[in-house]
Design a protein around this motif. Structure first.
Motif, PDB file in Angstrom:
ATOM      1  N   ASP A  23     102.815 -74.811  25.475  1.00 31.36           N
ATOM      2  CA  ASP A  23     103.986 -75.981  25.428  1.00 31.36           C
ATOM      3  C   ASP A  23     104.637 -75.111  25.558  1.00 31.36           C
ATOM      4  OD1 ASP A  23     104.369 -75.591  23.068  1.00 31.36           O
ATOM      5  OD2 ASP A  23     104.211 -76.968  21.886  1.00 31.36           O
ATOM      6  N   HIS A  48     100.111 -72.464  21.481  1.00 31.44           N
ATOM      7  CA  HIS A  48      99.182 -73.537  19.952  1.00 31.44           C
ATOM      8  C   HIS A  48      97.486 -73.401  20.204  1.00 31.44           C
ATOM      9  CE1 HIS A  48     103.315 -75.570  18.645  1.00 31.44           C
ATOM     10  NE2 HIS A  48     103.902 -75.549  20.057  1.00 31.44           N
ATOM     11  N   HIS A 260     110.246 -71.899  23.194  1.00 28.55           N
ATOM     12  CA  HIS A 260     109.291 -72.837  24.362  1.00 28.55           C
ATOM     13  C   HIS A 260     109.857 -72.833  25.991  1.00 28.55           C
ATOM     14  CE1 HIS A 260     107.616 -74.247  20.782  1.00 28.55           C
ATOM     15  NE2 HIS A 260     106.464 -75.019  21.320  1.00 28.55           N
TER      16      HIS A 260
HETATM   17 ZN    ZN Z   1     105.155 -76.020  20.629  1.00 27.53          ZN
END
Ligand code: ZN
Ligand code: AMP
Ligand code: FE
Ligand code: FE
Length: 293
Positions: A23, A48, A260
């Motif tokens: 993500d 992840h 991120h």
């Molecule tokens: Zn994340």
């Protein structure tokens, strides 16, 4: 004339960052280049439940001369509770390792379908296809992609609001993603020769009356190797507390930003402590050695 010992400039690491394999919004190549540009000496890619970004990241890191630690972030639930575990420095081609991650990623896709159904039931007309299209093909889709879709659709004003109203832990569209227990995840990482580290311990949600020390001890009994004492969103007090726990329990220490890209716009790569990465000197030798230290 000498002015004393040469000053040794400290080297810095960021051991927690996401790419478009999960993500994050930077491709593995972009992330590695950004780490180099930020002056980091060591980077861990910790997507992840997937290591799909590692081959590309390794190629680019080798090309531009940046030390890279293979990493992964696993969402786990089961005794002694729910948390995120980071795996570092494993051999991703160890028997069974990729198969287990593939199974976990499949469970994530099933969970994503259930979250899309919950949103629809709440009157938000989004489909899983639309949400998946926000990410590159094959990426491990997660809640930030859901949040981005809700923003794009004008359902919410920003990503934070998407989590507050719909997606945050305990919010109406939230469905847990964990499919491994802490014991299974630690065994998976150890089975591939890696280190298992509790991610962002300052964000742990403890049961009423539960002591953080007891949680750490319980995880240590399952084989936990270390804690991410340095984390961009830890207060100085958090950091000191976790350094103390690490020392008294005999756990290693790591640190990272949890970068991120645009999915966490206020988190910057290499910003772990006072705008810098974590000093290489605090990391365990096996990770430090990756940067030739
Ligand atoms: Zn994340
Ligand atoms: P998932 O793995 O799909 O459960 O998504 C977890 C990711 O969602 C985390 O790594 C964060 O990037 C993001 N996230 C979780 N809670 C929040 C929140 N309250 N605000 C912003 N991002 C969040
Ligand atoms: Fe996390
Ligand atoms: Fe993370």
């Amino acid at each position: 004339m000498s002015s004393g010992p040469a000053a040794v400039s400290p080297l810095y690491a960021d051991l927690h960052a996401h790419t478009t394999a999960s993500d994050g919004t930077f491709t593995p190549t972009e992330l590695v280049r950004a780490a180099k540009a930020a002056g980091l000496s060591l980077l861990a890619v910790t997507d992840h439940d997937t290591v799909a970004g590692l081959d590309e990241a390794t190629r680019e890191a080798d090309r531009i001369g940046l030390a890279l630690v293979p990493g992964v972030e696993l969402s786990v639930e089961g005794p002694p509770g729910k948390c995120h575990l980071l795996g570092f420095n494993f051999d991703r081609h160890a028997p069974g390792f990729l198969d287990t991650l593939a199974r976990v990623s499949e469970a994530r896709r099933t969970r994503n379908g259930r979250m899309a159904e919950r949103l629809q039931a709440l009157g938000v007309p989004v489909t899983l296809e639309e949400i998946t299209a926000v990410a590159p093909p094959g990426a491990n889709v997660g809640r930030p992609h859901f949040a981005q879709t809700l923003v794009n659709r004008g359902v919410v004003a920003n990503l934070a609001q998407a989590f507050e109203r719909y997606l945050g832990d305990g919010a109406p569209a939230y469905v847990p993603a964990a499919s491994l227990t802490p014991a299974e995840a630690i065994a998976l990482i150890h089975g591939a020769g890696g280190l298992a580290v509790l991610a962002h311990p300052g964000l742990l949600k403890l049961a009423p009356g539960e002591q953080i020390r007891n949680r750490l001890l319980a995880l240590q009994q399952l084989g936990l190797d270390g804690i991410e004492a340095y984390y961009g969103r830890h207060t100085l007090g958090d950091t000191e507390r976790f350094l103390h726990f690490a020392q008294t329990l005999g756990l290693i220490v790591t640190g990272g930003s949890d970068f991120h890209g645009a999915h966490k716009p206020d988190v910057f790569l290499g910003d772990v402590l006072d705008g810098r990465g974590v000093p290489l000197g605090v990391l365990p030798p096996v990770l430090r050695a990756r940067a030739g230290e």
